[in-house]
Enzyme design. Sequence first.
Site, PDB file in Angstrom:
ATOM      1  N   ASP A 177       0.900  -1.145   0.000  1.00 43.44           N
ATOM      2  CA  ASP A 177       0.000   0.000   0.000  1.00 43.44           C
ATOM      3  C   ASP A 177       0.936   1.191   0.000  1.00 43.44           C
ATOM      4  O   ASP A 177       1.558   1.495   1.023  1.00 43.44           O
ATOM      5  CB  ASP A 177      -0.901   0.028   1.243  1.00 43.44           C
ATOM      6  CG  ASP A 177      -1.909   1.167   1.149  1.00 43.44           C
ATOM      7  OD1 ASP A 177      -1.504   2.267   0.736  1.00 43.44           O
ATOM      8  OD2 ASP A 177      -3.092   0.957   1.466  1.00 43.44           O
ATOM      9  N   HIS A 178       1.072   1.838  -1.157  1.00 42.34           N
ATOM     10  CA  HIS A 178       2.163   2.816  -1.268  1.00 42.34           C
ATOM     11  C   HIS A 178       1.984   4.002  -0.321  1.00 42.34           C
ATOM     12  O   HIS A 178       2.934   4.721  -0.054  1.00 42.34           O
ATOM     13  CB  HIS A 178       2.372   3.251  -2.722  1.00 42.34           C
ATOM     14  CG  HIS A 178       1.306   4.141  -3.264  1.00 42.34           C
ATOM     15  ND1 HIS A 178       0.162   3.664  -3.831  1.00 42.34           N
ATOM     16  CD2 HIS A 178       1.220   5.473  -3.306  1.00 42.34           C
ATOM     17  CE1 HIS A 178      -0.590   4.669  -4.214  1.00 42.34           C
ATOM     18  NE2 HIS A 178       0.023   5.790  -3.901  1.00 42.34           N
ATOM     19  N   HIS A 240      -6.056   2.598   1.312  1.00 44.63           N
ATOM     20  CA  HIS A 240      -5.249   3.758   1.711  1.00 44.63           C
ATOM     21  C   HIS A 240      -5.801   4.482   2.935  1.00 44.63           C
ATOM     22  O   HIS A 240      -5.094   4.730   3.913  1.00 44.63           O
ATOM     23  CB  HIS A 240      -5.133   4.761   0.563  1.00 44.63           C
ATOM     24  CG  HIS A 240      -4.581   4.179  -0.693  1.00 44.63           C
ATOM     25  ND1 HIS A 240      -3.527   3.305  -0.708  1.00 44.63           N
ATOM     26  CD2 HIS A 240      -4.935   4.336  -1.991  1.00 44.63           C
ATOM     27  CE1 HIS A 240      -3.246   2.959  -1.960  1.00 44.63           C
ATOM     28  NE2 HIS A 240      -4.100   3.566  -2.752  1.00 44.63           N
TER      29      HIS A 240
END
Length: 483
Positions: A177-178, A240
């Site tokens: 999950d950047h 996110h």
Amino acid sequence: MVSRVIPVEPFDLVIFGGTGDLARRKILPGLFRRFCAGQMPPEARVIGAARAEMDTSAYRTFVSEAIQEFAGVLTCEDGTLDGFLERMHYVPIDARGENGWSELADLMRDDVVRAYYFSVAPGLFGDLAERLNLHGLTDEATRIVVEKPFGRDLETARALNRDLAAYFDESQIYRIDHYLGKETVQNLMAVRFGNMLFEPLWNSQYVDHIQITVAETVGVGGRGEYYDKSGAMRDMVQNHLMQLLCLIAMEPPSKFDPDAVRDEKLKVIRALDPVEPHHIVRGQYEAEEGAPGYREEVNDPRSRTESYIAMKVGVSNWRWAGTPFYLRTGKRLKARCSEITVVFKALNHSIFGEQEDHRNVLSIRLQPNEGITLGVTIKEPGPGGMRLVDVPLDMSFADALGDHASDPPDAYERLIMDVIRGNQTLFMRGDEVEAAWAWTDPIIDGWETRGDVPKTYDSGSEGPVDAVQMLARDTRVWRKVAS
Ligand code: NAP
């Protein structure tokens, strides 16, 4: 301040989907930046793999073009790009066929870290895992990296977890999950757990509410077909925004260790209340001059998919009961900004008599202009009595730490290096992902059962008016969406 870059161990990183959009825009430019920072040891190699027939020389040209287009402001001296390109290799491979696997096996070395980045559609994860195993390309130290979307509901997420677990231990799986790789997100943990100042106040006794906003100015554009099957809830909230909520709400882990951190995040997800329908506002953007509306963009005049969502979420535990978390995210909004805001309660009593409502507000800005600001109340300068005014105490990292902080590594750079280091702290564990879907599924099912139709909102606005009204009912206001 001198930047401390510690080179990682030698590695062979195979990027399945090495010719795709993500590889071109994020993975390869990120690797190049780490190379320029001196973090890639001379023995490190990157092997692109996809079905397209090309040789290593053609792949190096592809990588070179990607770097020049997407590596950003960073430029290497003449010759350095060539040094990076020498580490690039390519093998044509079909995830679903036998083509290319023995060539890959011949290329891989035994005495370096082996990592496989699955930058392909999730439907291929199981095929890749199976063939890697079949061709003897894995051992206990092998790491695999998978991208979002990790499922579209609990059932599909479980199936993906099962496909991977058939060949890999959880300690080998890195679910990206950047958002977790962003510098400020990690700073959020440093600020919370590295200072005496905040943690004692970090609870429902002192915090009035928390807002998490991820606003985009772009519409769905070319991703319309994919996005219309997903929507803001699946595309943004389940992953996110959920991860940001977890980092804000979690208990202090006993140490900064992957499972200690992820155990605490999991407890938060399990403590989330079901969300009442009247605590959710869904929206779709309308056309503006020169730009189509959501339904035109996805080419479905009856689409009920949300391009915007705002919701009030409760966390039923000792720390947070009574403090709402307001989440919102959307496309084609007024400004691009990602921000977490902790709004503290008003004073019980003001010794300064009648004054406007003054509160401390801690803003954690993810983009643009990463940084943290604390709003404090002071005396307005000048004569004329004790008038109070709120001013920002700006914890700008660049001012305090110089150039080193003004150009932090991109999220992908950091996360890929963490894979090579074998550090899973900033990656989602399988049970976390499943718990997030278990909370999300009934909300989406409810919309489908009720035939919920999203409200419309003007492109370039702050979202549907209903979202403003939702907070107004709680006598609160959203923070302005501003870049
Ligand atoms: P993409 O541009 O469509 O690229 C897909 C890649 O997979 C290509 O290199 C393609 O090359 C390869 N491929 C397709 N079928 C294959 C097969 N059977 N065997 C081997 N390789 C195969 O997709 P992308 O945008 O890079 O996205 C990759 C993954 O990352 C997806 O899961 C996506 O959801 C996720 N993701 C992407 C982004 C982004 O910004 N792009 C952001 C977050 C997550 P060939 O056709 O030559 O085989």
